[in-house]
Design a protein around this motif. Structure first.
Motif, PDB file in Angstrom:
ATOM      1  N   ALA A  79       0.827  -1.203   0.000  1.00 45.37           N
ATOM      2  CA  ALA A  79       0.000   0.000   0.000  1.00 45.37           C
ATOM      3  C   ALA A  79       0.865   1.258   0.000  1.00 45.37           C
ATOM      4  O   ALA A  79       0.553   2.239  -0.692  1.00 45.37           O
ATOM      5  CB  ALA A  79      -0.937   0.000   1.203  1.00 45.37           C
ATOM      6  N   LEU A  80       1.957   1.238   0.741  1.00 45.60           N
ATOM      7  CA  LEU A  80       2.869   2.378   0.791  1.00 45.60           C
ATOM      8  C   LEU A  80       3.539   2.593  -0.564  1.00 45.60           C
ATOM      9  O   LEU A  80       3.677   3.728  -1.034  1.00 45.60           O
ATOM     10  CB  LEU A  80       3.905   2.152   1.890  1.00 45.60           C
ATOM     11  N   LYS A  81       3.934   1.501  -1.193  1.00 46.21           N
ATOM     12  CA  LYS A  81       4.533   1.585  -2.529  1.00 46.21           C
ATOM     13  C   LYS A  81       3.521   2.164  -3.520  1.00 46.21           C
ATOM     14  O   LYS A  81       3.858   3.061  -4.310  1.00 46.21           O
ATOM     15  CB  LYS A  81       4.969   0.187  -3.001  1.00 46.21           C
ATOM     16  N   THR A  82       2.285   1.686  -3.478  1.00 42.59           N
ATOM     17  CA  THR A  82       1.246   2.175  -4.376  1.00 42.59           C
ATOM     18  C   THR A  82       0.991   3.657  -4.151  1.00 42.59           C
ATOM     19  O   THR A  82       0.871   4.431  -5.106  1.00 42.59           O
ATOM     20  CB  THR A  82      -0.056   1.368  -4.192  1.00 42.59           C
ATOM     21  N   LEU A  83       0.914   4.063  -2.895  1.00 37.46           N
ATOM     22  CA  LEU A  83       0.706   5.469  -2.561  1.00 37.46           C
ATOM     23  C   LEU A  83       1.801   6.333  -3.177  1.00 37.46           C
ATOM     24  O   LEU A  83       1.520   7.349  -3.816  1.00 37.46           O
ATOM     25  CB  LEU A  83       0.692   5.626  -1.044  1.00 37.46           C
ATOM     26  N   ALA A  84       3.058   5.940  -2.986  1.00 32.86           N
ATOM     27  CA  ALA A  84       4.181   6.720  -3.509  1.00 32.86           C
ATOM     28  C   ALA A  84       4.206   6.712  -5.034  1.00 32.86           C
ATOM     29  O   ALA A  84       4.424   7.756  -5.662  1.00 32.86           O
ATOM     30  CB  ALA A  84       5.497   6.180  -2.944  1.00 32.86           C
ATOM     31  N   MET A  85       3.962   5.549  -5.633  1.00 33.79           N
ATOM     32  CA  MET A  85       3.967   5.474  -7.098  1.00 33.79           C
ATOM     33  C   MET A  85       2.843   6.329  -7.689  1.00 33.79           C
ATOM     34  O   MET A  85       3.056   7.033  -8.679  1.00 33.79           O
ATOM     35  CB  MET A  85       3.863   4.029  -7.567  1.00 33.79           C
ATOM     36  N   THR A 131      15.714  -0.495   4.626  1.00 32.24           N
ATOM     37  CA  THR A 131      14.403  -0.370   3.987  1.00 32.24           C
ATOM     38  C   THR A 131      14.105  -1.640   3.203  1.00 32.24           C
ATOM     39  O   THR A 131      15.005  -2.448   2.957  1.00 32.24           O
ATOM     40  CB  THR A 131      14.349   0.881   3.081  1.00 32.24           C
ATOM     41  N   ASP A 132      12.856  -1.786   2.805  1.00 34.36           N
ATOM     42  CA  ASP A 132      12.466  -2.955   2.006  1.00 34.36           C
ATOM     43  C   ASP A 132      12.397  -2.647   0.520  1.00 34.36           C
ATOM     44  O   ASP A 132      12.755  -3.472  -0.311  1.00 34.36           O
ATOM     45  CB  ASP A 132      11.101  -3.483   2.471  1.00 34.36           C
ATOM     46  N   LEU A 133      11.905  -1.453   0.205  1.00 31.79           N
ATOM     47  CA  LEU A 133      11.720  -1.076  -1.200  1.00 31.79           C
ATOM     48  C   LEU A 133      12.307   0.298  -1.464  1.00 31.79           C
ATOM     49  O   LEU A 133      12.222   1.187  -0.623  1.00 31.79           O
ATOM     50  CB  LEU A 133      10.233  -1.019  -1.553  1.00 31.79           C
ATOM     51  N   MET A 134      12.864   0.464  -2.647  1.00 38.93           N
ATOM     52  CA  MET A 134      13.285   1.776  -3.108  1.00 38.93           C
ATOM     53  C   MET A 134      12.550   2.064  -4.406  1.00 38.93           C
ATOM     54  O   MET A 134      12.460   1.187  -5.269  1.00 38.93           O
ATOM     55  CB  MET A 134      14.785   1.823  -3.362  1.00 38.93           C
ATOM     56  N   ASN A 183       4.864  16.035  -3.619  1.00 36.70           N
ATOM     57  CA  ASN A 183       3.595  15.318  -3.803  1.00 36.70           C
ATOM     58  C   ASN A 183       3.610  13.991  -3.039  1.00 36.70           C
ATOM     59  O   ASN A 183       2.604  13.611  -2.437  1.00 36.70           O
ATOM     60  CB  ASN A 183       3.298  15.100  -5.282  1.00 36.70           C
ATOM     61  N   VAL A 184       4.741  13.301  -3.050  1.00 42.09           N
ATOM     62  CA  VAL A 184       4.868  12.062  -2.272  1.00 42.09           C
ATOM     63  C   VAL A 184       4.676  12.375  -0.784  1.00 42.09           C
ATOM     64  O   VAL A 184       3.929  11.677  -0.085  1.00 42.09           O
ATOM     65  CB  VAL A 184       6.236  11.381  -2.510  1.00 42.09           C
ATOM     66  N   ILE A 185       5.310  13.437  -0.313  1.00 44.26           N
ATOM     67  CA  ILE A 185       5.205  13.829   1.095  1.00 44.26           C
ATOM     68  C   ILE A 185       3.763  14.176   1.451  1.00 44.26           C
ATOM     69  O   ILE A 185       3.235  13.721   2.474  1.00 44.26           O
ATOM     70  CB  ILE A 185       6.147  15.019   1.391  1.00 44.26           C
ATOM     71  N   GLU A 186       3.115  14.967   0.610  1.00 48.14           N
ATOM     72  CA  GLU A 186       1.720  15.369   0.871  1.00 48.14           C
ATOM     73  C   GLU A 186       0.788  14.166   0.913  1.00 48.14           C
ATOM     74  O   GLU A 186      -0.057  14.059   1.807  1.00 48.14           O
ATOM     75  CB  GLU A 186       1.248  16.351  -0.201  1.00 48.14           C
ATOM     76  N   ARG A 187       0.921  13.253  -0.046  1.00 49.78           N
ATOM     77  CA  ARG A 187       0.053  12.064  -0.085  1.00 49.78           C
ATOM     78  C   ARG A 187       0.293  11.184   1.137  1.00 49.78           C
ATOM     79  O   ARG A 187      -0.636  10.611   1.696  1.00 49.78           O
ATOM     80  CB  ARG A 187       0.269  11.260  -1.367  1.00 49.78           C
ATOM     81  N   GLY A 231      10.245   5.003   5.584  1.00 44.73           N
ATOM     82  CA  GLY A 231      10.480   3.816   6.395  1.00 44.73           C
ATOM     83  C   GLY A 231      10.720   2.594   5.525  1.00 44.73           C
ATOM     84  O   GLY A 231      11.826   2.407   5.022  1.00 44.73           O
ATOM     85  N   ASP A 232       9.698   1.799   5.324  1.00 46.74           N
ATOM     86  CA  ASP A 232       9.840   0.585   4.519  1.00 46.74           C
ATOM     87  C   ASP A 232       9.961   0.870   3.028  1.00 46.74           C
ATOM     88  O   ASP A 232      10.313  -0.015   2.252  1.00 46.74           O
ATOM     89  CB  ASP A 232       8.666  -0.361   4.761  1.00 46.74           C
ATOM     90  N   VAL A 233       9.674   2.105   2.638  1.00 48.31           N
ATOM     91  CA  VAL A 233       9.820   2.535   1.248  1.00 48.31           C
ATOM     92  C   VAL A 233      10.606   3.844   1.240  1.00 48.31           C
ATOM     93  O   VAL A 233      10.254   4.786   1.943  1.00 48.31           O
ATOM     94  CB  VAL A 233       8.450   2.738   0.562  1.00 48.31           C
TER      95      VAL A 233
END
Length: 121
Positions: free
Chosen positions: A5-11, A34-37, A54-58, A83-85
């Motif tokens: 979910a965190l990856k999807t949010l950032a993408m 971290t787990d994902l970059m 935009n990543v920070i705001e979301r 964190g994990d991303v």
């Protein structure tokens, strides 16, 4: 928030502002940090800043406070630590110079390091 979910949010945040060449790197077996970059390109330093913001705001809209942000306004490379991303946004020249995709794919995993008697990354 789960890694997927965190990856999807950032993408989604990167895609919303037309981030280019977005790549996801699973580094969970290479580092404990971290787990994902996610690595993405912006067309200019202003675009890089806008993408990172935009990543920070979301993230904040979803109750996630970034652990850190490095290289903000006018930078060729901004890192957003969720964190994990961890999200890296760069202008193409900087991305090509540091070549994080190749760097992280060439590293041995922690298990391989331990088998050789070396420490983790």
């Amino acid at each position: 928030m789960h890694n997927t979910a965190l990856k999807t949010l950032a993408m989604d945040a990167l895609e919303e502002l037309k981030g280019r060449d977005i790549v996801s790197l699973d580094v969970a077996n290479l580092t404990d940090v971290t787990d994902l970059m996610l690595v993405a390109s912006g067309t200019s330093t202003r675009h890089v800043t806008a993408l990172a913001n935009n990543v920070i705001e979301r993230a904040k809209e979803n109750g996630i406070q970034p652990l850190g942000v490095e290289g903000r306004a006018g930078s060729e490379w901004v890192l957003v630590d969720l964190g994990d991303v961890v999200v890296h946004v760069m202008v193409p020249e900087t991305r090509s110079l540091y070549d994080l995709e190749r760097l992280w794919s060439d590293l041995p995993s922690d298990a391989e390091q331990d088998a050789r008697g070396g420490g983790g990354v």
